[in-house]
Design an enzyme around this catalytic site. Sequence first.
Site, PDB file in Angstrom:
ATOM      1  N   GLU A 170      10.449  29.404  21.493  1.00  0.00           N
ATOM      2  CA  GLU A 170      10.056  29.681  21.947  1.00  0.00           C
ATOM      3  C   GLU A 170       8.734  31.131  21.257  1.00  0.00           C
ATOM      4  OE1 GLU A 170      10.225  28.882  25.467  1.00  0.00           O
ATOM      5  OE2 GLU A 170      11.670  27.672  25.054  1.00  0.00           O
ATOM      6  N   HIS A 205      13.946  27.020  29.600  1.00  0.00           N
ATOM      7  CA  HIS A 205      13.294  28.165  28.375  1.00  0.00           C
ATOM      8  C   HIS A 205      13.527  28.426  27.798  1.00  0.00           C
ATOM      9  CE1 HIS A 205       9.325  26.402  30.634  1.00  0.00           C
ATOM     10  NE2 HIS A 205      10.181  27.020  32.032  1.00  0.00           N
ATOM     11  N   ASP A 261      13.008  22.672  19.422  1.00  0.00           N
ATOM     12  CA  ASP A 261      11.978  23.211  20.898  1.00  0.00           C
ATOM     13  C   ASP A 261      11.714  25.130  19.843  1.00  0.00           C
ATOM     14  OD1 ASP A 261      10.774  23.265  24.375  1.00  0.00           O
ATOM     15  OD2 ASP A 261      12.265  25.003  23.222  1.00  0.00           O
ATOM     16  N   ASP A 282      16.383  23.856  25.607  1.00  0.00           N
ATOM     17  CA  ASP A 282      15.064  22.536  25.473  1.00  0.00           C
ATOM     18  C   ASP A 282      15.538  21.258  24.730  1.00  0.00           C
ATOM     19  OD1 ASP A 282      14.758  24.312  27.928  1.00  0.00           O
ATOM     20  OD2 ASP A 282      12.993  24.890  26.939  1.00  0.00           O
TER      21      ASP A 282
END
Length: 558
Positions: free
Chosen positions: A18, A156, A16, A161
């Site tokens: 961001e 998040h 994952d 995540d």
Amino acid sequence: MLSSIPLTEGPLVAVDIEATGARPGHHEVIEIGAVRIEAGRIADRYSSLVRTSGRPIPPVISTLTAISDAMLAEAPGMDDVLETFRRFADGAVLVAHNHRFDLGFLDYESELRWGEPFPRPVLDTLALARRLHPAEDRHNLRDLAARYRTRIRPIHRAGSDAEATAEILIGMTPHLLARGLETAGEVATFCGMDHQGDLSRKLSLTTRMPPRPGLYLFRDRSGRVVHVGRARDLRARTRSYFYGSIGRGRPPVAAETEAIQWIECASELDALLLESRLVTRYRPEHNSSVLRGDRGPWLLTPTTGRFPGLRVASRPLAVGAVGPFASEGALEAVAAQLRREHGLRRCTRRLTRRTIRVHCDHRDDGTCPRPCVEDCDEAVYAARVRDALAAFSTGEPVFRQSLRSRLSASATAMRYEEAIRYRDTLKAYDRSLSALRTVEAATRDPGFAIVEGDGERVVLHLVRHGHLAKTLRLHREESMRPEILSRLHRVLTAYFPAEDPPVDPRLLSPRALRDVFLISAYRAQHGALEVPLTGGPEAALRRLRATLETAEPRRGVA
């Protein structure tokens, strides 16, 4: 091969990221998290913040992730983080929730450094959830974490995540095994992602494309253009084609693409008109607009024979033509209703003694006035034709009210198929009438300029009688130079005389007619900066010069 890796053994790596936005190359990765799965269990974890180029994190992203600029100041750069992640994921099948986002960034960064994306297949828990739970409406990461009762809940942040994604895949594995899906390749096929490798290898075609507005042309192995498109962000739009699925039917355009050509545009209208011309020139098979035909249809009422009917044709071949319109299908629906309502012939045969010998369903079922076998007053019939054609002029309110009354009566009597026909005919009539009025207004308009551009460029679209006469693309700092103004004066002299009467719509070329509809729709939808080009070349040049000196052109976004 990664496709043969068993689900129950692995290795699999859930990942994952961001980021500061959704556009690789424009926005930046600020965190990568990964979890390695072996033998159906979580075996290792990796997580790191990523130092950015110095652009501040948008407040909405900082609020969502709780990552601040100060937290990134001492973080390793993308080179180090991506190299570490690459080693962590070596030999494993990547897993992501909505892989288009996470792999979109990872592939792009990998292409810049090593010239290739991450290996395929990639498994996607979002796609899996939609296949395993088709009756459910929500498949976001938080809902899936609750459904599979994961220990870690998504917040998040990349590490948590990624771990939630790993736990979800572990929870899905028994359901996949029960369907006979045992390997990563079989699961990818189940999700319609079995040709990811073939598509992802072509991502490098897009790596160096600019994140700017413009047009793109996909070419196949032989160099033939197979698709023309328009985009606000050339890089992001073209990359999206290579995250799809080839599927079982006709291959998508990405499967045929071997090269991509692009054209940057500072004006949305410029891109729109260029796209129309390129589609017409190359007729690419993957552009549906090619199937719309090259000419607007006309409604013909031949005057050379007795008892003329209404006929839809691609060209105004006879006296009494009304048009042009935009849609042949819409015009056919309106013409059919006008024939029914005014008792006009349904066939287009020339009336001779042999006509009666030819079988005709309309003659036999009574849906035609049958002038071929019955006495029919020519003057009365001619009046019917005039009344029918009046629907496009003075008789518009009468025909519209007739359609509405018939629609209401059919609905009240519960004749719903009939009511639907009248409803659709009313929509077709509105569409046909709008197109006719658009062409009429355009051909009366002597001309105007639409001024667009960005901080560096200015684009002048010189429009005469509704269609494009000339496009001038200039750098902003040169637009006031004497040689540019002299060139502009020559163009205005050639295309915009002081006295310019309306043109006959029948003289419009197919390209000019397409321009009329595109430009008209664009003006209606955008607040374009326009300058009238009336009063002769000198007057038009003065107005254009004043506009270029004082006004800021609207930025066009393709």
